[in-house]
Design an enzyme around this catalytic site. Structure first.
Site, PDB file in Angstrom:
ATOM      1  N   LYS A   1      72.014  33.936 -32.226  1.00 34.79           N
ATOM      2  CA  LYS A   1      72.567  32.983 -33.203  1.00 34.79           C
ATOM      3  C   LYS A   1      73.941  33.497 -33.670  1.00 34.79           C
ATOM      4  CE  LYS A   1      67.936  31.449 -34.155  1.00 34.79           C
ATOM      5  NZ  LYS A   1      66.963  30.857 -35.070  1.00 34.79           N
TER       6      LYS A   1
ATOM      7  N   GLU B   1      68.553  23.978 -34.390  1.00 36.99           N
ATOM      8  CA  GLU B   1      69.687  24.138 -35.323  1.00 36.99           C
ATOM      9  C   GLU B   1      70.867  23.271 -34.887  1.00 36.99           C
ATOM     10  OE1 GLU B   1      69.752  28.438 -35.244  1.00 36.99           O
ATOM     11  OE2 GLU B   1      67.827  28.438 -36.285  1.00 36.99           O
TER      12      GLU B   1
ATOM     13  N   HIS C   1      68.776  23.328 -29.099  1.00 38.37           N
ATOM     14  CA  HIS C   1      68.140  24.130 -30.157  1.00 38.37           C
ATOM     15  C   HIS C   1      68.046  23.296 -31.431  1.00 38.37           C
ATOM     16  CE1 HIS C   1      67.347  27.244 -33.085  1.00 38.37           C
ATOM     17  NE2 HIS C   1      66.956  28.000 -32.094  1.00 38.37           N
TER      18      HIS C   1
END
Ligand code: 13P
Length: 251
Positions: A11, A97, A95
């Site tokens: 990340k 996010e 993903h």
């Protein structure tokens, strides 16, 4: 036996100094294991560093995102061909996010999946439901919709050069992992759904679990028959934790 994989998703973490320490420790600590691969997915600016550190090692690397376009006036975007130049094998697409914070919908995720493969990258396609969706009993519907959005445009055969990751949104970064049985149920559902189109391909498809995988829960998660490894967030930043998780994926 299908390939197993443990991939770290760093990340937006890291620095040149911290990465150097982490990569050195991973190179020293990750043992060669039959049928098991390792990867780290780093922020874009660190890819030259990761490539230099890991070239010739048993650890592959990748990016956390990729543009759906090959080139053009797309300020701030990074193409698959650029990632290939830095030796990336993987690109995470879809993903939660990216879906949740950056508005990537199913059709954009599908376009990114195709763009990654067009550039010769293996997409790690993430799917997974939010807590409210699970509580409403919609888990399979949500995962099926996310999967079908990609299959409809890429075709099932494209999954031969991809990895799937089931990441329930409620388990990401929360310290609350899915139980092994919850993970197994969704992994089996995914494999069955793909198997309806291509049984052999589904049997060989690597399906990772992601969401609060730690050294202490990895063994029971990875023991499930349809869980072929993990996509690891927080614990991938700590060498000894990531190494322990990788060891749990050995068969
Ligand atoms: P955590 O392991 O920090 O829960 O993150 C999981 C994840 O999002 C991997 O992509």
């Amino acid at each position: 036996m299908r390939a197993r994989l443990v991939a770290g998703n760093w990340k937006m973490h890291g620095s040149l100094a911290a990465n150097a320490r982490l990569l050195d420790a991973l190179k020293a600590g990750l043992e060669r294991a039959e049928g098991l691969g390792y990867a780290v997915c780093a922020p874009f600016p660190f890819l030259p560093q990761v490539s230099e550190a890991l070239s010739g090692s048993r650890i592959a690397w990748g990016a956390q995102n990729v543009s759906e376009h090959d080139s053009g006036p797309y300020t701030g975007e990074v193409s698959g061909a650029m990632l290939k130049e830095f030796g990336c094998r993987f690109a995470i697409v879809g993903h939660s996010e990216r879906r949740g914070l950056y508005g990537e919908d199913d059709s954009r995720v599908a376009a990114k999946f195709i763009a990654a493969q067009r550039a010769g990258l293996e997409p790690i396609l993430c799917v997974g439901e939010a807590l409210a969706q699970r509580e409403r009993g919609e888990t399979e519907n949500v995962v099926a919709r996310q999967l079908d959005a990609v299959l409809d445009v890429a075709g099932v055969a494209a999954l031969a050069n991809a990895v799937l990751a089931y990441e329930p949104v409620w388990a990401i970064g929360t310290g609350r992992n899915a139980t092994p049985q919850q993970a197994q149920d969704v992994h089996a559902f995914i494999r069955k759904r793909i198997g309806a189109s291509d049984r052999a391909l589904a049997g060989n498809l690597t399906i990772l679990y992601g969401g609060s995988v730690k050294a202490n829960n990895a063994p029971e998660l990875f023991a499930m028959p349809d869980v072929d490894g993990g996509l690891i967030g927080g614990a991938s930043l700590v060498a000894e934790d990531f190494i322990a998780i990788c060891a749990a994926a050995q068969r």
